[in-house]
Write a protein that holds these residues in place. Sequence first.
Motif, PDB file in Angstrom:
ATOM      1  N   GLY A 158      12.090   3.484  12.016  1.00  0.00           N
ATOM      2  CA  GLY A 158      12.007   4.629  12.991  1.00  0.00           C
ATOM      3  C   GLY A 158      10.616   5.398  12.889  1.00  0.00           C
ATOM      4  O   GLY A 158      10.150   5.714  14.226  1.00  0.00           O
ATOM      5  N   ALA A 159      10.337   5.853  11.740  1.00  0.00           N
ATOM      6  CA  ALA A 159       8.882   6.490  11.712  1.00  0.00           C
ATOM      7  C   ALA A 159       7.856   5.625  11.877  1.00  0.00           C
ATOM      8  O   ALA A 159       6.758   6.171  12.685  1.00  0.00           O
ATOM      9  CB  ALA A 159       8.889   7.465  10.222  1.00  0.00           C
ATOM     10  N   THR A 160       7.901   4.440  11.438  1.00  0.00           N
ATOM     11  CA  THR A 160       6.828   3.695  12.002  1.00  0.00           C
ATOM     12  C   THR A 160       6.543   3.272  13.299  1.00  0.00           C
ATOM     13  O   THR A 160       5.320   3.275  13.866  1.00  0.00           O
ATOM     14  CB  THR A 160       6.862   2.215  11.122  1.00  0.00           C
ATOM     15  OG1 THR A 160       7.244   2.559   9.822  1.00  0.00           O
ATOM     16  CG2 THR A 160       5.754   1.122  11.373  1.00  0.00           C
ATOM     17  N   LEU A 161       7.785   3.394  13.856  1.00  0.00           N
ATOM     18  CA  LEU A 161       7.621   2.868  15.444  1.00  0.00           C
ATOM     19  C   LEU A 161       7.200   4.067  16.329  1.00  0.00           C
ATOM     20  O   LEU A 161       6.201   3.929  17.125  1.00  0.00           O
ATOM     21  CB  LEU A 161       8.906   2.722  16.204  1.00  0.00           C
ATOM     22  CG  LEU A 161       9.258   2.111  17.522  1.00  0.00           C
ATOM     23  CD1 LEU A 161       8.418   0.983  17.819  1.00  0.00           C
ATOM     24  CD2 LEU A 161      10.738   1.930  17.817  1.00  0.00           C
ATOM     25  N   VAL A 164       1.200   2.642   7.031  1.00  0.00           N
ATOM     26  CA  VAL A 164       1.346   2.763   5.740  1.00  0.00           C
ATOM     27  C   VAL A 164       1.696   4.189   5.379  1.00  0.00           C
ATOM     28  O   VAL A 164       2.827   4.625   4.489  1.00  0.00           O
ATOM     29  CB  VAL A 164      -0.088   2.563   5.019  1.00  0.00           C
ATOM     30  CG1 VAL A 164      -0.100   2.993   3.532  1.00  0.00           C
ATOM     31  CG2 VAL A 164      -0.260   1.100   5.236  1.00  0.00           C
ATOM     32  N   ILE A 165       1.144   5.126   6.132  1.00  0.00           N
ATOM     33  CA  ILE A 165       1.487   6.772   5.644  1.00  0.00           C
ATOM     34  C   ILE A 165       3.010   6.754   6.154  1.00  0.00           C
ATOM     35  O   ILE A 165       3.792   7.470   5.165  1.00  0.00           O
ATOM     36  CB  ILE A 165       0.842   7.451   6.828  1.00  0.00           C
ATOM     37  CG1 ILE A 165      -0.807   7.451   6.472  1.00  0.00           C
ATOM     38  CG2 ILE A 165       1.325   8.872   6.852  1.00  0.00           C
ATOM     39  CD1 ILE A 165      -1.449   8.300   7.335  1.00  0.00           C
ATOM     40  N   VAL A 176       8.850   8.157   3.815  1.00  0.00           N
ATOM     41  CA  VAL A 176      10.052   7.834   3.560  1.00  0.00           C
ATOM     42  C   VAL A 176      10.361   7.258   2.430  1.00  0.00           C
ATOM     43  O   VAL A 176      11.708   7.346   1.877  1.00  0.00           O
ATOM     44  CB  VAL A 176      10.555   6.813   4.778  1.00  0.00           C
ATOM     45  CG1 VAL A 176      10.234   7.641   6.272  1.00  0.00           C
ATOM     46  CG2 VAL A 176       9.881   5.366   4.784  1.00  0.00           C
ATOM     47  N   ALA A 177       9.461   6.423   1.714  1.00  0.00           N
ATOM     48  CA  ALA A 177       9.890   5.966   0.311  1.00  0.00           C
ATOM     49  C   ALA A 177       9.663   6.921  -0.835  1.00  0.00           C
ATOM     50  O   ALA A 177      10.046   6.866  -1.786  1.00  0.00           O
ATOM     51  CB  ALA A 177       8.769   4.511   0.149  1.00  0.00           C
ATOM     52  N   LEU A 179       0.636  -1.307  -0.064  1.00  0.00           N
ATOM     53  CA  LEU A 179       0.095  -0.094  -0.110  1.00  0.00           C
ATOM     54  C   LEU A 179       0.811   1.219   0.056  1.00  0.00           C
ATOM     55  O   LEU A 179       0.598   2.205  -0.736  1.00  0.00           O
ATOM     56  CB  LEU A 179      -0.977  -0.029   1.147  1.00  0.00           C
ATOM     57  CG  LEU A 179      -2.009  -0.953   1.082  1.00  0.00           C
ATOM     58  CD1 LEU A 179      -2.728  -1.052   2.578  1.00  0.00           C
ATOM     59  CD2 LEU A 179      -3.098  -0.868   0.046  1.00  0.00           C
ATOM     60  N   ALA A 180       2.029   1.143   1.086  1.00  0.00           N
ATOM     61  CA  ALA A 180       2.640   2.357   0.898  1.00  0.00           C
ATOM     62  C   ALA A 180       3.548   2.682  -0.261  1.00  0.00           C
ATOM     63  O   ALA A 180       3.856   3.986  -0.836  1.00  0.00           O
ATOM     64  CB  ALA A 180       3.864   2.257   2.038  1.00  0.00           C
ATOM     65  N   SER A 181       3.935   1.674  -1.226  1.00  0.00           N
ATOM     66  CA  SER A 181       4.521   1.703  -2.419  1.00  0.00           C
ATOM     67  C   SER A 181       3.731   2.158  -3.642  1.00  0.00           C
ATOM     68  O   SER A 181       4.305   3.175  -4.218  1.00  0.00           O
ATOM     69  CB  SER A 181       5.404   0.583  -2.784  1.00  0.00           C
ATOM     70  OG  SER A 181       4.311  -0.462  -2.765  1.00  0.00           O
ATOM     71  N   VAL A 182       2.500   1.727  -3.460  1.00  0.00           N
ATOM     72  CA  VAL A 182       1.669   2.362  -4.420  1.00  0.00           C
ATOM     73  C   VAL A 182       1.371   3.738  -4.204  1.00  0.00           C
ATOM     74  O   VAL A 182       1.342   4.810  -5.026  1.00  0.00           O
ATOM     75  CB  VAL A 182       0.282   1.648  -4.289  1.00  0.00           C
ATOM     76  CG1 VAL A 182      -0.706   2.329  -5.194  1.00  0.00           C
ATOM     77  CG2 VAL A 182       0.426   0.167  -4.802  1.00  0.00           C
TER      78      VAL A 182
END
Length: 218
Positions: free
Chosen positions: A164-167, A95-96, A101-102, A19-22
């Motif tokens: 990091g951001a996910t955590l 996902v956000i 970061v991607a 989802l994040a890559s899309v």
Amino acid sequence: MSWPAFLDPVVRSIQVALLASVLAFVAGVAAAKPMSRARFRGKALVETVAMLPLVLPPTVIGFVLLTVLGRRSWPGRLAEWLFDRPIVFSWQAAVIAAAVVAFPLVYQTAKVGFASIDPDLEAAGRSMGAGEWQLLRYVTLPLAGRALLAAYVLGFARAIGEFGATLMLAGNIPGKTQTLPTAIYIASETGNASLAWWWTGTIVAFSYALLLLVSRKN
């Protein structure tokens, strides 16, 4: 080792990364296409902002996202009113965070692909009466296809490895927001080295396969 416990963060990481890559791909390509040929004052400043998530510490990105999307912010309150639950500490938050970061990798790779297209080819298409959507579909996207594939794969690989951001934004809730990187961290901290190595081997193998796919396509 419990196979359900092993597979849970693996499956969730793949779902979040997909989802994040899309999201990162759509946003990155949409921004890269006009920016690849744009010439305007302040372009360097705009591109620097777009590339910031690539160089900033993930915890900084996580803190900014937590501030912007937290329950005290108006976007956070609006989302909680619409969906009856907060954004933070949810799989949507993961996902956000991964998409943010991607984004720079997708944007930069796609921009290079669009910039490498000979503008005379697009001009020839226009001289034959092709509209902008026809040019995009039949000329621009096919010529930039390899770069766009690389952009998506790199974005996916970056998303699946986000920590990091996910955590900070999504937390590390087993069965809900725990992804491979956060699971590896907890396994290492609790002395479960065997499980940590299994997860590490999984993510290394997955990332290697993705990069191998890109190298073969190019």
